[in-house]
Scaffold this motif. Structure first.
Motif, PDB file in Angstrom:
ATOM      1  N   VAL A   1     -34.962  67.064  -4.266  1.00 36.56           N
ATOM      2  CA  VAL A   1     -34.734  66.659  -5.652  1.00 36.56           C
ATOM      3  C   VAL A   1     -35.935  65.872  -6.161  1.00 36.56           C
ATOM      4  N   THR A   2     -36.127  65.905  -7.465  1.00 41.28           N
ATOM      5  CA  THR A   2     -37.170  65.078  -8.062  1.00 41.28           C
ATOM      6  C   THR A   2     -36.700  63.633  -8.141  1.00 41.28           C
ATOM      7  N   GLN A   3     -37.646  62.750  -8.307  1.00 38.18           N
ATOM      8  CA  GLN A   3     -37.323  61.319  -8.371  1.00 38.18           C
ATOM      9  C   GLN A   3     -36.398  61.012  -9.549  1.00 38.18           C
ATOM     10  N   ALA A   4     -36.580  61.730 -10.683  1.00 34.19           N
ATOM     11  CA  ALA A   4     -35.728  61.498 -11.850  1.00 34.19           C
ATOM     12  C   ALA A   4     -34.286  61.883 -11.563  1.00 34.19           C
ATOM     13  N   LEU A   5     -34.068  63.007 -10.870  1.00 30.43           N
ATOM     14  CA  LEU A   5     -32.705  63.423 -10.542  1.00 30.43           C
ATOM     15  C   LEU A   5     -32.095  62.495  -9.486  1.00 30.43           C
ATOM     16  N   ALA A   6     -32.908  62.076  -8.517  1.00 32.41           N
ATOM     17  CA  ALA A   6     -32.409  61.157  -7.495  1.00 32.41           C
ATOM     18  C   ALA A   6     -31.969  59.841  -8.116  1.00 32.41           C
ATOM     19  N   ALA A   7     -32.730  59.342  -9.077  1.00 30.29           N
ATOM     20  CA  ALA A   7     -32.361  58.083  -9.730  1.00 30.29           C
ATOM     21  C   ALA A   7     -31.056  58.218 -10.501  1.00 30.29           C
ATOM     22  N   ARG A   8     -30.812  59.419 -11.051  1.00 29.24           N
ATOM     23  CA  ARG A   8     -29.577  59.636 -11.812  1.00 29.24           C
ATOM     24  C   ARG A   8     -28.368  59.764 -10.884  1.00 29.24           C
ATOM     25  N   LEU A   9     -28.525  60.486  -9.787  1.00 30.72           N
ATOM     26  CA  LEU A   9     -27.386  60.725  -8.895  1.00 30.72           C
ATOM     27  C   LEU A   9     -27.173  59.605  -7.891  1.00 30.72           C
ATOM     28  N   PHE A  10     -28.259  58.948  -7.480  1.00 30.86           N
ATOM     29  CA  PHE A  10     -28.158  57.929  -6.416  1.00 30.86           C
ATOM     30  C   PHE A  10     -28.838  56.643  -6.880  1.00 30.86           C
ATOM     31  N   PRO A  11     -28.173  55.870  -7.704  1.00 37.69           N
ATOM     32  CA  PRO A  11     -28.785  54.643  -8.232  1.00 37.69           C
ATOM     33  C   PRO A  11     -29.206  53.659  -7.155  1.00 37.69           C
ATOM     34  N   ASP A  12     -28.593  53.747  -5.961  1.00 38.58           N
ATOM     35  CA  ASP A  12     -28.963  52.808  -4.902  1.00 38.58           C
ATOM     36  C   ASP A  12     -30.276  53.184  -4.230  1.00 38.58           C
ATOM     37  N   GLY A  13     -30.860  54.337  -4.600  1.00 35.62           N
ATOM     38  CA  GLY A  13     -32.155  54.738  -4.071  1.00 35.62           C
ATOM     39  C   GLY A  13     -32.114  55.484  -2.753  1.00 35.62           C
ATOM     40  N   ARG A  14     -30.941  55.717  -2.188  1.00 37.80           N
ATOM     41  CA  ARG A  14     -30.834  56.419  -0.909  1.00 37.80           C
ATOM     42  C   ARG A  14     -30.352  57.841  -1.146  1.00 37.80           C
ATOM     43  N   ALA A  15     -31.307  58.745  -1.331  1.00 35.01           N
ATOM     44  CA  ALA A  15     -30.966  60.137  -1.652  1.00 35.01           C
ATOM     45  C   ALA A  15     -30.963  61.031  -0.418  1.00 35.01           C
TER      46      ALA A  15
END
Length: 399
Positions: free
Chosen positions: A159-173
């Motif tokens: 996933v891109t960093q933008a999608l990871a930030a949206r789905l996993f706000p805690d930063g652990r994707a």
């Protein structure tokens, strides 16, 4: 001052109501048009996040039957990869059924947590090497490899960093499970890459939410490759790639073009849509301005005797002009207030009809349009106000 103005306008309800409605609906549509113009302008000028000048897309189509098996298809891909590796100037190549700005689609993805975040993501097929050809290096985890598409209970994905930030706000994707709307098989995130634009005609944040999935290919007659050439490659690089693929299998047609062509087309479409929105915005201002002149002139024409009586009672020409301007200021303000309600209604209707096409409207843009409409409404009242000030006291004696 406000009470007498309201009572005077209440005796001429139809023209006053028409002026309010004209301003209200003109304002609501103009705010949406300005929002579209800003949206498309940003979409066309936003950074891409990847270097596209040295990327080529090669699409092939067999002149004959489809691949009989996955093994036959895999052998054709290996043969093409070997042919591309021998082309002068080619740095990397990977099979890519979908590429940024070309043949991409979106799906809803969500985490497995109850009530967890969800997002609309751009889906990019990657059976190994596509992210690397795009020039993306992993920020966490790893990129997809050739063997990721088979044998796993969950489909590996990056996933891109933008999608990871949206789905996993805690930063652990990395290691998280994701479900997608179009497939029953879940995804397991194995890596995170920097954000980049997948489409130029979208909101910059939305266009950077992308997902690379390692899924098995479908049998068919088509193969497509994403090819990166060296920065010093000449204009013949595309021709050399096409010739190499044609020699590898003469029974098919090959089309090679620069990825920039899709980017330029996408950006040009955005600029054209933004220009159309600006033209619509200008047309709305012209129509509302001319309509306001006509309705203000009608109000003055219907009140010539009353204005003559006011002049006979000692009102100055400047006082009569101020009266007409004050009435128009009141009607314009009322129209903008009604327009704010109409704007909220249009926004709700647009979200209900097509949530994915919702254009964010910024308060500064709406405020700027409101100021422009107020000034236009007052400017439209200048000529009628001058005509009203020219009414003679003798008009009071006319029946």
């Amino acid at each position: 001052m406000l009470g007498p103005l309201v009572r005077a306008l209440s005796r001429r309800k139809t023209p006053a109501l028409l002026m309010v409605l004209e301003t209200a609906f003109g304002f609501a549509v103009a705010v949406h048009a300005s929002g579209l113009a800003v949206h498309y302008a940003r979409g066309a000028s936003a950074p891409r996040g990847i270097e596209t000048r040295s990327l080529l897309l090669a699409a092939t189509e067999r002149d004959g039957p489809s691949f009989a098996s996955l093994d036959e298809r895999a052998a054709a891909v290996r043969r093409d990869a070997a042919a591309l590796a021998r082309v002068a100037g080619v740095l990397a190549a990977a099979e890519a059924a979908a590429a940024p700005f070309n043949l991409t689609h979106r799906e809803v993805v969500e985490t497995t947590l109850p009530g967890g975040p969800r997002a609309v993501a751009w889906m990019l097929d990657d059976r190994g090497g596509v992210a690397g050809v795009l020039g993306l290096a992993p920020l966490a985890g790893r990129l997809l490899a050739a063997g990721d598409a088979a044998g796993a209970e969950a489909t590996p994905a990056v996933v891109t960093q933008a999608l990871a930030a949206r789905l996993f706000p805690d930063g652990r994707a990395v290691g998280q499970i994701v479900r997608r709307s179009a497939r029953q098989r879940p995804l397991v995130v194995v890596g995170v890459v920097p954000s980049f634009r997948v489409s130029m005609g979208r909101d910059p944040d939305d266009a950077q939410r992308a997902l690379f999935a390692a899924e098995g290919p479908a049998l068919g007659r088509s193969l497509a490759y994403l090819v990166r050439v060296g920065p010093g490659a000449d204009d013949r690089a595309g021709a050399r790639v096409r010739e190499a693929l044609e020699r590898a299998d003469p029974r098919r047609a090959v089309l090679v073009r620069r990825l920039d062509e899709g980017v330029d087309l996408d950006a040009g479409t955005s600029r054209g849509a933004g220009g159309l929105a600006l033209a619509l915005l200008g047309a709305i201002f012209v129509v509302v301005f001319l309509g306001r002149i006509g309705m203000a002139s009608l109000l003055v024409a219907e009140r010539r005797q009353a204005l003559g009586i006011r002049r006979a009672l000692g009102a100055t020409r400047a006082g009569v002009a101020r009266l007409v301007l004050a009435e128009n200021a009141l009607l314009t303000t009322a129209g903008l207030a009604a327009g704010a309600v109409a704007l909220a209604g249009l926004r709700a209707a647009a979200r209900a009809a097509a949530p994915e096409l919702d254009v964010p409207l910024e308060p500064p843009t709406a405020l700027l349009v409101a100021v422009a409409f107020w000034l236009a409404g007052m400017a439209a009242a200048v000529v009628p106000a001058l005509r009203a000030s020219a009414v003679s006291p003798a008009e009071a004696s006319r029946s």
